[in-house]
Design a protein around this motif. Structure first.
Motif, PDB file in Angstrom:
ATOM      1  N   ASP A  44       0.869  -1.175   0.000  1.00 12.35           N
ATOM      2  CA  ASP A  44       0.000   0.000   0.000  1.00 12.35           C
ATOM      3  C   ASP A  44       0.904   1.223   0.000  1.00 12.35           C
ATOM      4  OD1 ASP A  44       0.790   0.399   2.722  1.00 12.35           O
ATOM      5  OD2 ASP A  44      -0.869  -0.842   3.405  1.00 12.35           O
ATOM      6  N   GLY A  45       0.363   2.380   0.322  1.00 16.28           N
ATOM      7  CA  GLY A  45       1.152   3.602   0.239  1.00 16.28           C
ATOM      8  C   GLY A  45       2.296   3.699   1.227  1.00 16.28           C
ATOM      9  N   SER A  46       2.276   2.884   2.274  1.00 13.92           N
ATOM     10  CA  SER A  46       3.307   3.029   3.297  1.00 13.92           C
ATOM     11  C   SER A  46       4.098   1.756   3.584  1.00 13.92           C
ATOM     12  CB  SER A  46       2.666   3.520   4.600  1.00 13.92           C
ATOM     13  OG  SER A  46       1.744   2.565   5.076  1.00 13.92           O
ATOM     14  N   VAL A  47       3.840   0.671   2.871  1.00 15.71           N
ATOM     15  CA  VAL A  47       4.567  -0.581   3.112  1.00 15.71           C
ATOM     16  C   VAL A  47       5.081  -1.128   1.785  1.00 15.71           C
ATOM     17  CG1 VAL A  47       4.430  -2.935   4.020  1.00 15.71           C
ATOM     18  CG2 VAL A  47       3.132  -1.113   5.119  1.00 15.71           C
ATOM     19  N   MET A  62       8.300  -0.203   6.421  1.00 15.00           N
ATOM     20  CA  MET A  62       7.060   0.484   6.782  1.00 15.00           C
ATOM     21  C   MET A  62       7.380   1.958   7.006  1.00 15.00           C
ATOM     22  SD  MET A  62       5.459  -2.239   9.392  1.00 15.00           S
ATOM     23  CE  MET A  62       5.440  -3.955   8.977  1.00 15.00           C
ATOM     24  N   LEU A  63       6.789   2.805   6.192  1.00 11.18           N
ATOM     25  CA  LEU A  63       7.037   4.241   6.260  1.00 11.18           C
ATOM     26  C   LEU A  63       5.961   4.907   7.105  1.00 11.18           C
ATOM     27  CD1 LEU A  63       7.679   4.675   2.446  1.00 11.18           C
ATOM     28  CD2 LEU A  63       9.407   4.439   4.228  1.00 11.18           C
ATOM     29  N   SER A  64       6.343   5.919   7.857  1.00 12.35           N
ATOM     30  CA  SER A  64       5.353   6.651   8.645  1.00 12.35           C
ATOM     31  C   SER A  64       5.206   8.057   8.081  1.00 12.35           C
ATOM     32  CB  SER A  64       5.768   6.705  10.117  1.00 12.35           C
ATOM     33  OG  SER A  64       6.985   7.397  10.250  1.00 12.35           O
ATOM     34  N   GLY A  65       4.053   8.654   8.321  1.00 10.45           N
ATOM     35  CA  GLY A  65       3.805  10.008   7.850  1.00 10.45           C
ATOM     36  C   GLY A  65       3.368  10.081   6.400  1.00 10.45           C
ATOM     37  N   ILE A  66       3.025   8.955   5.803  1.00 12.42           N
ATOM     38  CA  ILE A  66       2.595   8.920   4.406  1.00 12.42           C
ATOM     39  C   ILE A  66       1.074   9.019   4.363  1.00 12.42           C
ATOM     40  CG2 ILE A  66       2.553   7.529   2.294  1.00 12.42           C
ATOM     41  CD1 ILE A  66       5.333   8.457   3.050  1.00 12.42           C
ATOM     42  N   LYS A  67       0.563   9.917   3.529  1.00 13.80           N
ATOM     43  CA  LYS A  67      -0.883  10.033   3.352  1.00 13.80           C
ATOM     44  C   LYS A  67      -1.218   9.690   1.909  1.00 13.80           C
ATOM     45  CE  LYS A  67      -1.738  13.508   6.856  1.00 13.80           C
ATOM     46  NZ  LYS A  67      -2.343  14.805   7.153  1.00 13.80           N
ATOM     47  N   VAL A  68      -2.054   8.683   1.734  1.00 12.56           N
ATOM     48  CA  VAL A  68      -2.493   8.282   0.402  1.00 12.56           C
ATOM     49  C   VAL A  68      -3.998   8.084   0.413  1.00 12.56           C
ATOM     50  CG1 VAL A  68      -0.317   7.166  -0.203  1.00 12.56           C
ATOM     51  CG2 VAL A  68      -2.095   5.842   0.890  1.00 12.56           C
TER      52      VAL A  68
END
Length: 79
Positions: A44-47, A62-68
């Motif tokens: 998804d947008g953050s993994v 795993m990314l943090s602070g991502i908005k999708v």
């Protein structure tokens, strides 16, 4: 895996590491420097699943602070 180029083919094998025994030490050993990678899969947008080069570590990032926008399938229409 068969690698072809320049008119001839050769076989090669990659030794991929799937498990890192001490993840904190692994991260600290790179001293916050960029690492080359091939993105294998975007969940998804953050993994993402990435193959780190040149040592062939397969990791999930795993990314943090991502908005999708949420994915609801190909029939979803955005305004």
């Amino acid at each position: 895996m068969v690698v072809c180029g320049g008119g001839h083919c050769s076989q090669s094998m990659r030794d991929v590491t799937y498990t890192i025994e001490n993840p904190r030490h692994f991260v600290d050993s790179h001293h916050q420097k960029p690492v080359n990678a091939i993105i294998e899969h975007v969940r998804d947008g953050s993994v993402v699943r990435a193959l780190l080069l040149p040592d062939y570590y397969l990791v999930t990032v795993m990314l943090s602070g991502i908005k999708v926008r949420p994915w609801a399938g190909p029939c979803l229409v955005w305004d």
